[in-house]
Design an enzyme around this catalytic site. Sequence first.
Site, short mmCIF file in Angstrom:
data_model
loop_
_atom_site.label_atom_id
_atom_site.label_comp_id
_atom_site.label_asym_id
_atom_site.label_seq_id
_atom_site.Cartn_x
_atom_site.Cartn_y
_atom_site.Cartn_z
N LYS A 184 3.97 26.73 22.81
CA LYS A 184 2.25 26.77 23.00
C LYS A 184 1.86 28.10 23.22
CE LYS A 184 -0.88 26.69 25.74
NZ LYS A 184 -1.82 27.81 25.24
N PRO A 185 1.37 28.93 22.04
CA PRO A 185 0.87 30.11 22.27
C PRO A 185 -0.61 30.16 22.94
CG PRO A 185 0.46 29.55 19.88
CD PRO A 185 1.24 28.35 20.54
N ALA A 186 -1.08 31.48 23.00
CA ALA A 186 -2.33 31.50 23.73
C ALA A 186 -3.44 31.02 22.63
CB ALA A 186 -2.51 32.83 24.18
N SER A 239 -1.04 33.84 34.15
CA SER A 239 -1.55 33.99 35.69
C SER A 239 -0.81 33.30 36.60
CB SER A 239 -3.02 33.72 35.64
OG SER A 239 -3.21 32.20 35.82
N GLU A 260 6.59 33.98 34.69
CA GLU A 260 6.43 35.34 34.64
C GLU A 260 4.95 35.47 34.96
OE1 GLU A 260 5.09 38.63 34.19
OE2 GLU A 260 5.63 38.56 32.06
N CYS A 294 0.85 42.94 32.54
CA CYS A 294 1.13 42.65 34.17
C CYS A 294 2.03 43.60 34.78
CB CYS A 294 2.09 41.13 34.20
SG CYS A 294 3.42 41.39 32.81
N GLU A 395 -5.85 41.26 40.95
CA GLU A 395 -5.26 41.79 39.49
C GLU A 395 -6.36 42.34 38.78
OE1 GLU A 395 -1.83 40.96 36.51
OE2 GLU A 395 -2.65 39.30 37.53
#
Length: 491
Positions: A184-186, A239, A260, A294, A395
């Site tokens: 599943k991509p963004a 996230s 990650e 990141c 962040e």
Amino acid sequence: MTVPNPRAESDSDVASLYIDGAWRPSASGRRLAVHDPASGALIGWAGAGGAEDATAAVAAAATAFPGWAARTAYERSAYLYEAYRLMLERSEDLAKLMTTEQGKPLRAARAEVRYAADFLIWFAEEAKRMYGQTIPSARADQRFLVMHQPIGVVGAITPWNYPISMITRKLAPALAAGCTVVLKPAEQTPLCAIEVFRILDEVGLPPGVANLITCEDPVPVGEVLLTDPAVGKLTFTGSTEVGKLLARGAADQMKRVSLELGGHAPFIVFEDADPAHAAKGASLVKFLNTGQACICPNRLFVHRSIKDRFVETLRDRVAAMRAGSGFTEGVSVGPLIDEAAYERMTRQVGDAVAKGALLVAGGRRLTGADVDGGYFYAPTVLTEVTPEMDIYREETFGPIAPIIVFDDEDEVIAMANDTRYGLASYVYTRDLSRALRVSEALRFGMIGINDINPTSAAAPFGGVKESGLGREGAHEGLLEYLETKLVGISI
């Protein structure tokens, strides 16, 4: 290369889900509009998949798994080699699509495509190195054999900031190990994922081995990947907050997970470093991908004795940066991904200035004919930053460089480690002993010594603390998709 049905007249025209070796529209018939973050223009459509599609993809992957796992490592390797060749052959088209869909400058997009291809060839080679071992037994009539076997179906979730390389960093080791995949991509970058899967389709990957679910709402698809017992592993880049939710859900079935997650990288410049050289490095890695990486530094710790020269050089380099469309020559700063990202920049800068930080550069939304349609925020430098400010803890994921002064080694190590994150970190020093001491003391998964790019397909990538679990890339990345099996033999 063309985006899928950019002028689709109906939802059913968008066949962008790839399940069991075939392109199809979502089961609901719904579609997702994809926009250019630099201009806001509509650039294409993708199918808006849901739980029904994800369930079908998992079933296809589970059916394909035994046959794919039974293939030799050399056979699986050959598919990855061919995918590598095709990705390089189409690298310019892929880079242009990435710049259109994600916004990064074309030069950076080209570099990402090469990085993505590196994972394909690295794991094409590593597929043939899944070595086992024999272990001596205390019994004369016994032998131990250790082997590594694929976990099974893998659910993979990838982010928008590196929309091609993060796919191959997960797909390549999974396929090399003998696993099958549902990806599943963004929601922001489905078109790049579709083109990667077109490559997998063209190399003749068997039906069901790799499956793609594009979607608008990630929750139903994520729930299937978490709850379907056929999924043996979940791998996620994104996230920390979402990563924790996935880890909790995976625990119900003891699914393997690799995560990650977020970072809050310190960039430490000691008094013996060249401040101009360090500031140059800081400007390159801090504003990489508009700060939307990141591994970008979130806190720049500079020794008090060289702070002024460092700030002066960084300010001058930031002033020379040009923002705009990634297709414009000389542009090094692209747009933020969306309005929420812009609002986070505004809030963090406003909070810091209200609490005493000095605004040296930037600190505003960019306007003008070339940038009005997108979410462009000026590259920003803050000094006099203190632990009470939001930016010291949160962040940023944007083009803001907060500078904190320090006086001695022990002090800066304590400040650098004072975060729940532990992904990347950077140290500038000419003292080899100090470099080793500080590297051992920093609680981060990756450390660059006078190096702003301590990453490679051949090197393990990952963090500690709340920055994640497991490693990607290198031989460790292959092990993430393998189970260890012990065979005891009585002779």
